[in-house]
Design an enzyme around this catalytic site. Structure first.
Site, PDB file in Angstrom:
ATOM      1  N   HIS A 277       0.815  -1.226   0.000  1.00 20.00           N
ATOM      2  CA  HIS A 277       0.000   0.000   0.000  1.00 20.00           C
ATOM      3  C   HIS A 277       0.849   1.277   0.000  1.00 20.00           C
ATOM      4  CE1 HIS A 277      -3.657  -2.248   0.337  1.00 20.00           C
ATOM      5  NE2 HIS A 277      -3.333  -2.785   1.503  1.00 20.00           N
TER       6      HIS A 277
ATOM      7  N   ASP B 241      -2.757 -10.601  -2.706  1.00 19.51           N
ATOM      8  CA  ASP B 241      -3.333 -10.148  -1.430  1.00 19.51           C
ATOM      9  C   ASP B 241      -4.814  -9.805  -1.672  1.00 19.51           C
ATOM     10  OD1 ASP B 241      -2.295  -8.767   1.409  1.00 19.51           O
ATOM     11  OD2 ASP B 241      -4.011  -7.705   0.533  1.00 19.51           O
TER      12      ASP B 241
ATOM     13  N   HIS C  91      -6.386  -7.312  -0.824  1.00 23.07           N
ATOM     14  CA  HIS C  91      -6.579  -5.890  -1.098  1.00 23.07           C
ATOM     15  C   HIS C  91      -5.749  -5.468  -2.304  1.00 23.07           C
ATOM     16  CE1 HIS C  91      -7.117  -6.485   3.300  1.00 23.07           C
ATOM     17  NE2 HIS C  91      -8.216  -5.786   3.065  1.00 23.07           N
TER      18      HIS C  91
ATOM     19  N   ASP D 254      -4.657 -13.005   2.914  1.00 15.29           N
ATOM     20  CA  ASP D 254      -5.865 -12.533   3.598  1.00 15.29           C
ATOM     21  C   ASP D 254      -7.142 -12.773   2.788  1.00 15.29           C
ATOM     22  OD1 ASP D 254      -4.844 -10.633   1.894  1.00 15.29           O
ATOM     23  OD2 ASP D 254      -4.925  -8.970   3.306  1.00 15.29           O
TER      24      ASP D 254
ATOM     25  N   TYR E 254      -4.102 -12.399   8.275  1.00 14.56           N
ATOM     26  CA  TYR E 254      -4.248 -12.000   9.675  1.00 14.56           C
ATOM     27  C   TYR E 254      -4.912 -13.043  10.557  1.00 14.56           C
ATOM     28  CZ  TYR E 254      -3.167  -7.851   7.088  1.00 14.56           C
ATOM     29  OH  TYR E 254      -2.557  -6.971   6.233  1.00 14.56           O
TER      30      TYR E 254
END
Ligand code: SP5
Ligand code: ZN
Length: 352
Positions: A167, A203, A205, A291, A330
């Site tokens: 990010h 990922d 995201h 995730d 996570y």
């Protein structure tokens, strides 16, 4: 042959404590224990501690102002009045000089540290505390050491990077990330003579930071599958299919947003679509967040251990030198076996 694992004990030093989400402190999920559960699950892989690398590739990716801020913020916070004022030792932005505030005027840099943070940090969930810089910088060494292994002839190497990085843009950090480990690894592969480097980001995201770093670059392709930001998910304003790069990098970005609840079939299909898109690359970086797993607290995707193994197989079948960089993931109960399954798939049928 099991894929070698690179890690650093210093990556445990970042302790997020809380993130501030919609105005309330919630317990941070990007915790040091992630390193331990992943390492435990990869017992049996050859394991190396990262070696120190200079700032060369790091400074290619990030501007010096961001690096200076991150390197000194926790120390400056501790030296300031904050302990007395608010009784907490994490740097948290509260003031964001976005275009809406600036209105075209040239701003003077803020004097107060709590106001300066918002020039670099674009959310309220990514706190800087004692040890954050040391951990983030160690994660960059982890990524660069894994790139060294691949450049020395290993087919693939896994970088147990923490905190994650996808990010982070050239100038700004957020999303539990401080330094863009995957982008730095890509720069190392390019500098060693790989002319076509691809980054595939699995990922849950969208990796807005990596996309931003290579947005106008013809030499690095960035492809990502992730939960659809248009359904309300972080990073909200990026990750749509319409984002394909610009200038000399027009067409070198590809986004495959997926609906909430997407499971193995369509998820692995999207990985295969990206693999086909990058099939002519000479080196690969995988932003390996896990995730997207069904039980992960940070995403609504429903991928299983078999899905991650299949994704590894698809990307490993490209047959190019690959640096596998840890991003999110996570669910501490399953995190380790999800990473292990991906690595097993990536190594191919000859594993063990
Ligand atoms: C590297 C990475 O996976 N970063 C993802 C950051 C996305 N965080 C969005 C957090 C939104 C709310 N989190 C509160 C916890 C609720 N389960
Ligand atoms: Zn993520």
């Amino acid at each position: 042959m099991r894929i070698p694992v690179v890690w650093s004990p210093a990556t445990r030093r970042h302790v997020p404590r809380h993130e501030v989400w919609v105005g309330v402190p919630t317990p941070g999920t990007e915790v040091p224990e992630r390193v331990d559960v992943i390492l435990a699950a990869l017992d049996g892989h050859p394991t190396y501690e990262a070696t120190p690398h200079d700032d060369g590739f790091l400074r290619t990716v990030h501007d010096g102002e961001l690096l200076d801020f991150l390197a000194t913020a926790a120390e400056d916070w501790a030296a300031g009045p904050y302990q007395e004022l608010v009784g907490q030792d994490r740097v948290v932005p509260y003031f964001f000089p976005t275009g809406a505030l600036l209105a075209g005027m040239p701003p003077t840099p803020a004097a107060a540290l709590h106001a300066r943070a918002g020039s670099y940090c674009y959310d309220t969930m990514t706190l800087v505390g004692p040890g954050t810089w040391e951990a983030a910088r160690a994660a960059v060494d982890v990524a660069l050491t894994a790139a060294d292994l691949v450049l020395a002839g290993d087919c693939a190497a896994y970088a147990l990077c923490r905190p994650p990085g996808h990010h982070v843009t050239s100038h700004g950090y957020g999303g539990s990330c401080y330094l863009n480990n995957a982008a730095v690894a890509a720069e190392a592969l390019l500098a060693a003579g790989h002319e076509k480097v691809a980054i595939v980001d699995v990922d849950a995201h969208h990796g807005n930071g990596t996309q931003a770093v290579f947005w106008e670059r013809p030499d690095v392709r960035y492809g990502s599958l992730h939960v659809d930001p248009a359904a309300g998910w972080f990073p909200h304003v990026f990750g749509h299919a319409s984002e394909t790069g610009a200038g000399a990098g027009a067409g070198t970005t590809r986004n495959l947003p997926l609906p909430e609840g997407t499971g193995d079939g369509p998820w692995v299909g999207a990985v295969a679509e990206l693999a086909e898109w990058v099939a002519d690359c000479t080196a690969l970086v995988v932003s390996l967040g896990v995730d997207a797993a069904g039980d992960d607290p940070e995403s609504p995707l429903q991928v299983t251990e078999d899905g991650f193994r299949a994704a590894g197989r698809v990307l490993g079948d490209l047959g190019v030198p690959s640096v596998l960089v840890q991003e999110g993931g996570y669910d501490l109960t399953n995190l380790g076996r999800l990473v292990a399954a991906y690595l097993e798939g990536h190594a191919g049928p000859a594993a063990d």
